[in-house]
Write a protein that holds these residues in place. Sequence first.
Motif, PDB file in Angstrom:
ATOM      1  N   PRO A  30       0.846  -1.302   0.219  1.00 22.75           N
ATOM      2  CA  PRO A  30       0.012  -0.006   0.077  1.00 22.75           C
ATOM      3  C   PRO A  30       0.698   1.231  -0.210  1.00 22.75           C
ATOM      4  CG  PRO A  30       0.039  -0.985   2.199  1.00 22.75           C
ATOM      5  CD  PRO A  30       0.851  -1.793   1.228  1.00 22.75           C
ATOM      6  N   ILE A  31       1.050   2.011  -1.218  1.00 21.99           N
ATOM      7  CA  ILE A  31       1.764   3.046  -1.236  1.00 21.99           C
ATOM      8  C   ILE A  31       0.884   4.208  -1.785  1.00 21.99           C
ATOM      9  CG2 ILE A  31       3.631   4.153  -2.383  1.00 21.99           C
ATOM     10  CD1 ILE A  31       5.066   1.378  -2.464  1.00 21.99           C
ATOM     11  N   THR A  32       1.148   5.352  -1.228  1.00 21.45           N
ATOM     12  CA  THR A  32       0.259   6.435  -1.889  1.00 21.45           C
ATOM     13  C   THR A  32       1.170   7.643  -2.022  1.00 21.45           C
ATOM     14  OG1 THR A  32      -0.025   7.343   0.406  1.00 21.45           O
ATOM     15  CG2 THR A  32      -1.954   5.930  -0.248  1.00 21.45           C
ATOM     16  N   VAL A  33       0.711   8.422  -2.780  1.00 19.53           N
ATOM     17  CA  VAL A  33       1.482   9.666  -3.307  1.00 19.53           C
ATOM     18  C   VAL A  33       0.543  10.919  -3.051  1.00 19.53           C
ATOM     19  CG1 VAL A  33       2.674  11.042  -5.198  1.00 19.53           C
ATOM     20  CG2 VAL A  33       2.769   8.282  -5.167  1.00 19.53           C
ATOM     21  N   GLN A  34       1.188  11.563  -2.274  1.00 20.84           N
ATOM     22  CA  GLN A  34       0.516  13.074  -1.925  1.00 20.84           C
ATOM     23  C   GLN A  34       1.153  14.109  -2.453  1.00 20.84           C
ATOM     24  OE1 GLN A  34      -0.195  14.223   2.504  1.00 20.84           O
ATOM     25  NE2 GLN A  34      -2.256  13.691   2.110  1.00 20.84           N
ATOM     26  N   ASN A  35       0.481  14.831  -3.188  1.00 19.65           N
ATOM     27  CA  ASN A  35       0.846  16.075  -3.779  1.00 19.65           C
ATOM     28  C   ASN A  35       1.313  17.349  -3.021  1.00 19.65           C
ATOM     29  OD1 ASN A  35       1.943  17.887  -6.043  1.00 19.65           O
ATOM     30  ND2 ASN A  35      -0.025  17.894  -6.937  1.00 19.65           N
ATOM     31  N   ALA A  36       2.095  17.776  -2.457  1.00 16.60           N
ATOM     32  CA  ALA A  36       2.358  18.865  -1.928  1.00 16.60           C
ATOM     33  C   ALA A  36       2.967  20.296  -2.395  1.00 16.60           C
ATOM     34  CB  ALA A  36       3.056  18.850  -0.254  1.00 16.60           C
ATOM     35  N   THR A  37       3.278  19.997  -3.764  1.00 13.34           N
ATOM     36  CA  THR A  37       4.002  20.945  -4.517  1.00 13.34           C
ATOM     37  C   THR A  37       3.385  22.118  -4.963  1.00 13.34           C
ATOM     38  OG1 THR A  37       3.471  19.816  -6.822  1.00 13.34           O
ATOM     39  CG2 THR A  37       5.339  18.954  -5.639  1.00 13.34           C
ATOM     40  N   ALA A  38       1.969  22.332  -5.026  1.00 15.43           N
ATOM     41  CA  ALA A  38       1.334  23.420  -5.543  1.00 15.43           C
ATOM     42  C   ALA A  38       1.223  23.192  -6.980  1.00 15.43           C
ATOM     43  CB  ALA A  38       1.941  24.669  -5.134  1.00 15.43           C
ATOM     44  N   ILE A  39       1.594  22.286  -7.524  1.00 10.49           N
ATOM     45  CA  ILE A  39       1.532  21.974  -9.252  1.00 10.49           C
ATOM     46  C   ILE A  39       0.560  21.204  -9.238  1.00 10.49           C
ATOM     47  CG2 ILE A  39       2.788  21.286 -11.238  1.00 10.49           C
ATOM     48  CD1 ILE A  39       5.154  22.699  -9.858  1.00 10.49           C
ATOM     49  N   ALA A  40      -0.494  21.092  -9.939  1.00 13.78           N
ATOM     50  CA  ALA A  40      -1.656  20.225 -10.287  1.00 13.78           C
ATOM     51  C   ALA A  40      -1.129  19.112 -11.253  1.00 13.78           C
ATOM     52  CB  ALA A  40      -2.798  20.864 -10.913  1.00 13.78           C
ATOM     53  N   GLY A  41      -1.330  17.719 -11.005  1.00 15.67           N
ATOM     54  CA  GLY A  41      -1.060  16.798 -11.625  1.00 15.67           C
ATOM     55  C   GLY A  41       0.347  16.216 -11.418  1.00 15.67           C
ATOM     56  N   ARG A  42       1.220  16.646 -10.396  1.00 15.36           N
ATOM     57  CA  ARG A  42       2.368  16.238  -9.956  1.00 15.36           C
ATOM     58  C   ARG A  42       2.514  14.866  -9.955  1.00 15.36           C
ATOM     59  NH1 ARG A  42       6.815  15.068 -10.565  1.00 15.36           N
ATOM     60  NH2 ARG A  42       8.622  15.334  -9.188  1.00 15.36           N
ATOM     61  N   SER A  43       1.442  14.046  -9.208  1.00 13.49           N
ATOM     62  CA  SER A  43       1.532  12.758  -8.829  1.00 13.49           C
ATOM     63  C   SER A  43       1.450  11.755 -10.007  1.00 13.49           C
ATOM     64  CB  SER A  43       0.394  12.464  -7.864  1.00 13.49           C
ATOM     65  OG  SER A  43       0.262  13.310  -6.849  1.00 13.49           O
ATOM     66  N   VAL A  44       1.264  12.080 -11.131  1.00 11.66           N
ATOM     67  CA  VAL A  44       0.814  11.149 -12.189  1.00 11.66           C
ATOM     68  C   VAL A  44       2.210  10.570 -12.637  1.00 11.66           C
ATOM     69  CG1 VAL A  44       0.055  11.055 -14.726  1.00 11.66           C
ATOM     70  CG2 VAL A  44      -1.313  12.386 -12.990  1.00 11.66           C
ATOM     71  N   GLU A  45       2.989  11.275 -13.023  1.00 16.23           N
ATOM     72  CA  GLU A  45       4.295  10.738 -13.450  1.00 16.23           C
ATOM     73  C   GLU A  45       5.003   9.677 -12.439  1.00 16.23           C
ATOM     74  OE1 GLU A  45       7.296  13.434 -14.909  1.00 16.23           O
ATOM     75  OE2 GLU A  45       7.030  14.918 -13.273  1.00 16.23           O
ATOM     76  N   LEU A  46       4.825  10.229 -11.121  1.00 17.27           N
ATOM     77  CA  LEU A  46       5.452   9.396 -10.232  1.00 17.27           C
ATOM     78  C   LEU A  46       4.704   8.113  -9.724  1.00 17.27           C
ATOM     79  CD1 LEU A  46       6.236  12.315  -7.306  1.00 17.27           C
ATOM     80  CD2 LEU A  46       7.646  11.370  -9.070  1.00 17.27           C
ATOM     81  N   LEU A  47       3.319   8.252 -10.002  1.00 14.52           N
ATOM     82  CA  LEU A  47       2.786   6.849  -9.917  1.00 14.52           C
ATOM     83  C   LEU A  47       2.966   6.054 -11.070  1.00 14.52           C
ATOM     84  CD1 LEU A  47      -0.727   8.324  -8.971  1.00 14.52           C
ATOM     85  CD2 LEU A  47       0.786   6.974  -7.718  1.00 14.52           C
TER      86      LEU A  47
END
Length: 530
Positions: free
Chosen positions: A411-428
């Motif tokens: 169970p791994i979650t990516v939480q985006n705290a960069t203030a840039i929308a969509g940042r999680s997509v490429e990391l996922l």
Amino acid sequence: MGRRRADSAAAKAAGTPRRETPENQEPAGRHFRGRRKSPMWLKIVAVTLSGALVLGLGTAGVLVMKLQNNVTTAPLNAAVSNGNKTKAPEEPNDSMQVLILGTDTRAGANGEYGTEADSAGEGQSDVMLLMNISADNSQVSITSFPRDLMVPIPDCVSSVTGKVVYGSRSGQLNAALGAGPGCTVAAINDLTGLTIDHFMLADFTAVKELSTALGGVEVCVDHAMYDVNGSFLRLPAGNSLVQGEQALAFLRTRHSFGDASDLDRIKAQQYFLGSMARKVTSEGTLTNLPKLYNLADVVTKNLTIDEGLANIPAMIGVANRLAKINLANVSFVTVPYEAYSGDNNRVQLKEPEAGQFFAALRSDTALTKSAAAAAEASKGAATPGATAATTSGTPAEVAPPVAAYNKAIQPITVQNATAIAGRSVELLASLSTAGFNASRSSGDVAAQNETKVLYGTDMADVAADVAALFKLPPTALQADPTVTGVKLLVGTDWTSGVQFGTVTVPQDIVASTADQTGGCLKVNPIYYTY
């Protein structure tokens, strides 16, 4: 979600982490005062920076002796939490941060500028400058923080009463000085992710005495002016040499320049500092021992500094680091900010630019083109003036060992705290390619400065593999028993790419450098005289 094997040797070794103390304690009834009708903005900053430059460029032995005998001291870090630690004095090859504060207190000799009812005790730090000296001593950045920047204020131990002064989840940064300069240090440490080494705090009297001892500081305005509403600064059009009361009036004026905004006040402050730096390093001032001794005397008797700086070895260390810095590599920066969401009369950090800038400071990234070019040349690179640099100390490219667990069910979650929308997509996508097929996004949260890999019970080995996948440093790993599985919290220090370690410097972050004259300041038309 899947369940990991229960008898992992690595998991047994990890144990069960202790719950950490909550970071955001509710304030206990403390209220900051409203803004005064005529608050002072441009105060005594120049004296402290110039004092540091004098110490670095003059005869260190004489000056530091005088400094040590004159100054008043206070604790460096007043935070109640032990999360704010200071650097060990045996780290001479690291970057150095010195927080320069100007107080609006009317106590003591400053009573002629108002009563203690206007600003009693420590006062408020209406000028806050963070001077950062690079590890190789080739560059200095001087960052201005607006007085009404809304930030979390930590609980602090008062430098006067010894009692706890409760902070706030959102308060004006300049109010932190009420608990002593060490509380402002703690607040800016939390804000930037840096560990400030020293502070200097000065009052009104310092500006008058230092500017007079220097023989005046040259300023230029584009129109004859008279500030009838506050400082009573009167200047003719063109160049003027200001000293004493006139220099203080220049730094106190709140609405005289540009459109009377915070940005224009900060520009005027940086303009004065640049001119003073040029004054200190020219006209033979630095080779005139009697004048240097007099300047040191003036500066030090109007300062409060941290206890760690009030000794000869520490001061000689600062002096040596400042001795040969080129003024072209002394950069003036205003921390990126925007209107505060709760009150348009105040401001908040602008993200992701602020986080990117703090990451650049933490990684010792060159801000000026000449410094960046020199850094590239020293590495054998051919392209000067780069706007991004790879941080030092990132892990080497070593393939992680074969995992002793089933990656597909972790169970791994990516939480985006960069203030840039969509940042999680490429990391996922990268996690999925690496076999972590159960990864998901937990959405966007308020911007945070530092990327972290948080992991729950029995998940230390998975977290380590996630960190290795993205080349995150070991310091990013943090046990957190409230997390189920692993949470990759992506901060503003990692706003692009799938490998950590590249820092982006916000475009045009440097407002000016100390070698630039900057032309003449634009006067606010309501203060024109003819």
